[in-house]
Design an enzyme around this catalytic site. Structure first.
Site, PDB file in Angstrom:
ATOM      1  CG  ASP A   1      -6.609  -5.186  -2.379  1.00 53.57           C
ATOM      2  OD1 ASP A   1      -7.515  -4.384  -2.069  1.00 53.57           O
ATOM      3  OD2 ASP A   1      -5.412  -4.977  -2.118  1.00 53.57           O
TER       4      ASP A   1
ATOM      5  CG  ASP B   1      -2.089   0.908   1.176  1.00 52.90           C
ATOM      6  OD1 ASP B   1      -1.828   2.089   1.477  1.00 52.90           O
ATOM      7  OD2 ASP B   1      -3.224   0.529   0.893  1.00 52.90           O
TER       8      ASP B   1
ATOM      9  N   GLY C   1      -8.127 -10.574   0.526  1.00 57.26           N
ATOM     10  CA  GLY C   1      -8.374  -9.185   0.197  1.00 57.26           C
ATOM     11  C   GLY C   1      -7.149  -8.310   0.409  1.00 57.26           C
ATOM     12  CG  HIS C   2      -6.025  -3.573   1.238  1.00 60.49           C
ATOM     13  ND1 HIS C   2      -5.390  -3.211   0.064  1.00 60.49           N
ATOM     14  CD2 HIS C   2      -5.608  -2.676   2.181  1.00 60.49           C
ATOM     15  CE1 HIS C   2      -4.630  -2.147   0.284  1.00 60.49           C
ATOM     16  NE2 HIS C   2      -4.737  -1.818   1.558  1.00 60.49           N
ATOM     17  CG  PHE C   3      -5.038  -5.328   5.766  1.00 58.86           C
ATOM     18  CD1 PHE C   3      -3.767  -4.829   5.961  1.00 58.86           C
ATOM     19  CD2 PHE C   3      -6.100  -4.431   5.731  1.00 58.86           C
ATOM     20  CE1 PHE C   3      -3.537  -3.471   6.130  1.00 58.86           C
ATOM     21  CE2 PHE C   3      -5.888  -3.066   5.908  1.00 58.86           C
ATOM     22  CZ  PHE C   3      -4.599  -2.587   6.104  1.00 58.86           C
TER      23      PHE C   3
END
Length: 300
Positions: free
Chosen positions: A251, A116, A277-279
């Site tokens: 994500d 990120d 997903g994102h994490f």
């Protein structure tokens, strides 16, 4: 510099994790350190809205074999969070602080884990001093426009018109939005792996007085990272850093097309799209640690 060291009791976990601070350009930077400094160094750079806390389990998994440094960016975690009137919140400035910390610690060569916000910071460092970077590990860290999803529509609108879009952007700092960052794209059987202290800690720190203004400024400044993408891609083509990509396929913030795009300029990169997903580090930490141990063992 100060240290608060707690020592686990058995096996490889007897290697202590040191929770430390350093003063860089007059600002206190909190960082987690583990492993023998004579081992290859891995620098872990977190994203929004989290901190070095996101790497807590990965550090435990790898500290027997690597020297690990995980700083909190200014404005995040337990590092200083001066007001926007007292600090220039930009990715250039965050890079300067990160580079200053590494220089102060005497870390000359290192691999980078970029996630990120950690991606534009780490890739600035790598592209400006490629001889210092031994490898890259990329998790949901954009260097290509293909990675942007509809999540970014309001942020790019905000970049062009801050007053007209600020009210909508502020919703991204609410507790429900922080919780969503952790849960979206996670399969039902993996939800129980998510620790509620993650989004709770992130939210509590983000709600410190003045912190929303900090995050608004960084959201606005993010647009200038895109201007550097051609330079990052040239760095990939020219220097061919060994690269491992471990990315949540579902994500909704940085899409999987952003992961695949790296292969254009790094055809030898190892790409693993995980069912998360994102994490993804929260739900697939064991898999990521194993992939890293194998990859870094071959390239460092």
């Amino acid at each position: 510099m100060s240290a608060n060291t707690s020592t686990p009791t058995s096996g490889t976990t007897a290697v202590p994790i040191r929770n430390r601070t350093a003063v860089v350009d007059g600002h206190t930077v909190f960082y987690r350190e583990a492993g023998d400094p004579s081992l290859p160094t891995l620098v872990l750079l977190h994203g929004f809205p989290t901190s070095s806390h996101m790497f807590r389990r990965l550090i435990e998994e790898l500290k027997d074999a690597y020297h690990l440094i995980a700083p909190d960016h200014i404005g995040f975690g337990f590092s200083d969070a001066p007001s926007v009137e007292r600090f220039t919140y930009s990715f250039d400035r965050l890079t300067e602080i990160t580079q200053g910390l590494l220089d102060q610690l005497g870390i000359e060569r290192f691999a980078l884990y970029i996630m990120d916000y950690g991606a534009p910071i780490g890739l600035r460092i790598a592209s400006r001093a490629p001889e210092r970077v031994t490898a890259l590990v990329v998790q949901s860290g954009n260097a290509y426009v293909e990675g942007f999803t509809p999540f970014w529509d309001i942020l790019f609108a905000h970049a062009k018109d801050r007053p007209g879009n600020e009210a909508e952007v502020r919703k991204l700092f609410e507790a429900d939005a922080t919780h969503w960052q952790y849960t979206h794209g996670v399969s039902e059987d993996r939800l129980e792996r998510l620790s509620p202290e993650t989004w709770t800690l992130d939210q509590n720190l983000m709600e410190r007085p003045g912190n929303v203004e900090i995050q608004l400024q960084l959201f606005w400044d993010y647009q200038f990272n895109l201007d550097l993408y051609p330079g990052f891609q040239e760095y990939f083509r020219t220097h061919r850093p060994p690269t491992l990509i471990t990315w949540g396929e579902h994500d909704k913030i940085f899409g999987a097309d952003g992961a695949r795009a790296y292969l254009r300029d790094l055809p030898d990169a190892e790409l693993h799209l995980l069912d998360g997903g994102h994490f993804a580090l929260e739900t697939h930490g064991d898999e990521i640690a194993a992939l890293m141990r194998d990859f870094l063992g071959r390239v460092l």
